[in-house]
Motif scaffolding. Structure first.
Motif, mmCIF file in Angstrom:
data_model
loop_
_atom_site.group_PDB
_atom_site.id
_atom_site.type_symbol
_atom_site.label_atom_id
_atom_site.label_comp_id
_atom_site.label_asym_id
_atom_site.label_seq_id
_atom_site.Cartn_x
_atom_site.Cartn_y
_atom_site.Cartn_z
ATOM 1 N N SER A 72 0.848 -1.190 0.000
ATOM 2 C CA SER A 72 0.000 0.000 0.000
ATOM 3 C C SER A 72 0.885 1.242 0.000
ATOM 4 N N SER A 73 0.496 2.205 -0.823
ATOM 5 C CA SER A 73 1.300 3.422 -0.941
ATOM 6 C C SER A 73 0.395 4.575 -1.354
ATOM 7 N N LYS A 74 0.738 5.772 -0.876
ATOM 8 C CA LYS A 74 0.001 6.964 -1.312
ATOM 9 C C LYS A 74 0.128 7.141 -2.824
ATOM 10 N N ALA A 75 1.237 6.655 -3.367
ATOM 11 C CA ALA A 75 1.505 6.864 -4.801
ATOM 12 C C ALA A 75 0.598 6.024 -5.697
ATOM 13 N N PHE A 76 0.338 4.762 -5.309
ATOM 14 C CA PHE A 76 -0.415 3.892 -6.226
ATOM 15 C C PHE A 76 -1.556 3.128 -5.575
ATOM 16 N N GLY A 77 -1.853 3.391 -4.299
ATOM 17 C CA GLY A 77 -2.974 2.716 -3.650
ATOM 18 C C GLY A 77 -2.596 1.375 -3.059
ATOM 19 N N THR A 78 -3.594 0.545 -2.802
ATOM 20 C CA THR A 78 -3.400 -0.759 -2.157
ATOM 21 C C THR A 78 -3.589 -1.874 -3.173
ATOM 22 N N TRP A 79 -2.593 -2.731 -3.274
ATOM 23 C CA TRP A 79 -2.628 -3.853 -4.226
ATOM 24 C C TRP A 79 -2.346 -5.161 -3.499
ATOM 25 N N ILE A 80 -2.982 -6.222 -3.996
ATOM 26 C CA ILE A 80 -2.758 -7.550 -3.437
ATOM 27 C C ILE A 80 -2.642 -8.530 -4.597
ATOM 28 N N GLY A 81 -1.858 -9.582 -4.406
ATOM 29 C CA GLY A 81 -1.721 -10.530 -5.512
ATOM 30 C C GLY A 81 -1.066 -11.828 -5.089
ATOM 31 N N ALA A 82 -1.161 -12.810 -5.984
ATOM 32 C CA ALA A 82 -0.514 -14.111 -5.813
ATOM 33 C C ALA A 82 -0.029 -14.517 -7.198
ATOM 34 N N THR A 83 1.144 -14.035 -7.566
ATOM 35 C CA THR A 83 1.605 -14.251 -8.946
ATOM 36 C C THR A 83 2.441 -15.522 -9.069
ATOM 37 N N PRO A 84 2.160 -16.325 -10.094
ATOM 38 C CA PRO A 84 2.936 -17.547 -10.305
ATOM 39 C C PRO A 84 4.176 -17.325 -11.173
ATOM 40 N N GLU A 85 4.345 -16.097 -11.692
ATOM 41 C CA GLU A 85 5.347 -15.920 -12.754
ATOM 42 C C GLU A 85 6.639 -15.250 -12.281
ATOM 43 N N LEU A 86 7.670 -16.056 -12.142
ATOM 44 C CA LEU A 86 9.006 -15.555 -11.819
ATOM 45 C C LEU A 86 9.593 -14.867 -13.054
ATOM 46 N N LEU A 87 10.051 -13.645 -12.887
ATOM 47 C CA LEU A 87 10.749 -12.970 -13.996
ATOM 48 C C LEU A 87 12.234 -13.292 -13.937
ATOM 49 N N LEU A 88 12.825 -13.109 -12.754
ATOM 50 C CA LEU A 88 14.267 -13.387 -12.615
ATOM 51 C C LEU A 88 14.615 -13.618 -11.149
ATOM 52 N N LYS A 89 15.331 -14.712 -10.926
ATOM 53 C CA LYS A 89 15.878 -14.978 -9.594
ATOM 54 C C LYS A 89 17.392 -14.984 -9.733
ATOM 55 N N LYS A 90 18.077 -14.331 -8.796
ATOM 56 C CA LYS A 90 19.536 -14.290 -8.872
ATOM 57 C C LYS A 90 20.127 -14.673 -7.526
ATOM 58 N N GLU A 91 21.077 -15.593 -7.552
ATOM 59 C CA GLU A 91 21.871 -15.924 -6.357
ATOM 60 C C GLU A 91 23.322 -15.932 -6.792
ATOM 61 N N GLY A 92 24.060 -14.922 -6.361
ATOM 62 C CA GLY A 92 25.440 -14.804 -6.813
ATOM 63 C C GLY A 92 25.480 -14.607 -8.314
ATOM 64 N N LEU A 93 26.148 -15.526 -9.017
ATOM 65 C CA LEU A 93 26.255 -15.402 -10.479
ATOM 66 C C LEU A 93 25.229 -16.248 -11.221
ATOM 67 N N GLN A 94 24.427 -17.020 -10.464
ATOM 68 C CA GLN A 94 23.428 -17.847 -11.142
ATOM 69 C C GLN A 94 22.091 -17.124 -11.223
ATOM 70 N N ILE A 95 21.453 -17.222 -12.377
ATOM 71 C CA ILE A 95 20.102 -16.676 -12.510
ATOM 72 C C ILE A 95 19.145 -17.770 -12.978
#
Length: 238
Positions: free
Chosen positions: A43-66
């Motif tokens: 929740s933010s004054k800038a964009f309001g209150t949002w809730i979600g449960a997204t299944p879609e990973l865009l990018l995960k990074k651990e050290g040099l592995q993505i």
């Protein structure tokens, strides 16, 4: 095909009554129902209150592995039918876009596994998982290059974006944007799907579907209705 577009993803906003003050309870319910999704309440004054449960990973990074995933095409969980040519093609668009992006950004040891079925609440998708190694510290640039994916925009990207901007009558706001956290050491970034804006005891659910030359509009509409159930079923339970 309009302007050489092979696929375009159109979205709509579905209104559902929901007591805004119950947002924290709904968040707990989403976490319980969808342990494999990225669940959030923000929740933010800038964009309001949002809730979600997204299944879609865009990018995960651990050290040099993505890691990233191609997630496209949708069936209801209880449907036991084979994935058809259109659905396999739609998935392939995303797979190829990811492969090109990882190549273009000098990743190496690129491995992929799939497509496999991935259950996301009331629906299931085709999912191909990727892992790769970075040759330079450019994970954020790669995320920016992956986004917007063919799964939320279409392909070719710029032409599909033009179509969406000229035809969608609403502002997507945070829908299909990037959500998660990012630091020098690690990052987990997701595409903001299965989400709603909560305002004045209403939930504005943002849902979308991909249109290709083989699409049947009534079925695409039904797909967006099924995706909306991810949040609606949880809202009815709280």
């Amino acid at each position: 095909d309009a302007m050489g577009v092979e696929k375009a993803v159109y979205s709509r906003v579905k209104l559902h009554p929901f007591e805004t003050k119950k947002a924290p309870v709904l968040f707990d319910e989403l976490c319980r129902r969808y342990p494999n999704a990225f669940c959030y309440l923000v929740s933010s004054k800038a964009f309001g209150t949002w809730i979600g449960a997204t299944p879609e990973l865009l990018l995960k990074k651990e050290g040099l592995q993505i890691n990233t995933i191609a997630l496209a095409s949708t069936h209801k969980v209880e449907e036991d039918k084979a994935w058809n040519e259109k659905e396999l093609q739609e998935h392939q668009f995303v797979v190829e876009a990811i492969e090109e992006t990882l190549d273009r950004n000098a990743c190496f040891s690129i491995e992929k596994e799939g497509p496999n079925e991935h259950v996301a609440g009331p629906v299931k998708h085709l999912k191909t998982e990727f892992s790769a190694l970075l040759s330079q510290p450019n994970a954020w640039n790669i995320a920016m290059d992956l986004h917007p994916t063919p799964a939320v925009c279409g392909t070719p990207r710029m032409q599909a974006l033009d179509l969406i901007v000229s035809r969608e009558m609403h502002n997507r706001e945070l829908y299909t944007g990037i959500i998660g956290w990012n630091s020098d050491e690690d990052a987990q970034l997701f595409v903001n799907l299965r989400c709603a804006k909560l305002q004045d005891d209403k939930a504005y659910l943002f849902v979308g579907g991909g249109y290709t030359i083989d699409s049947i509009p009534d079925l695409e509409w039904e797909e967006t209705e099924n995706k909306a159930q991810t949040l609606i079923q949880a809202m009815k339970a709280v």
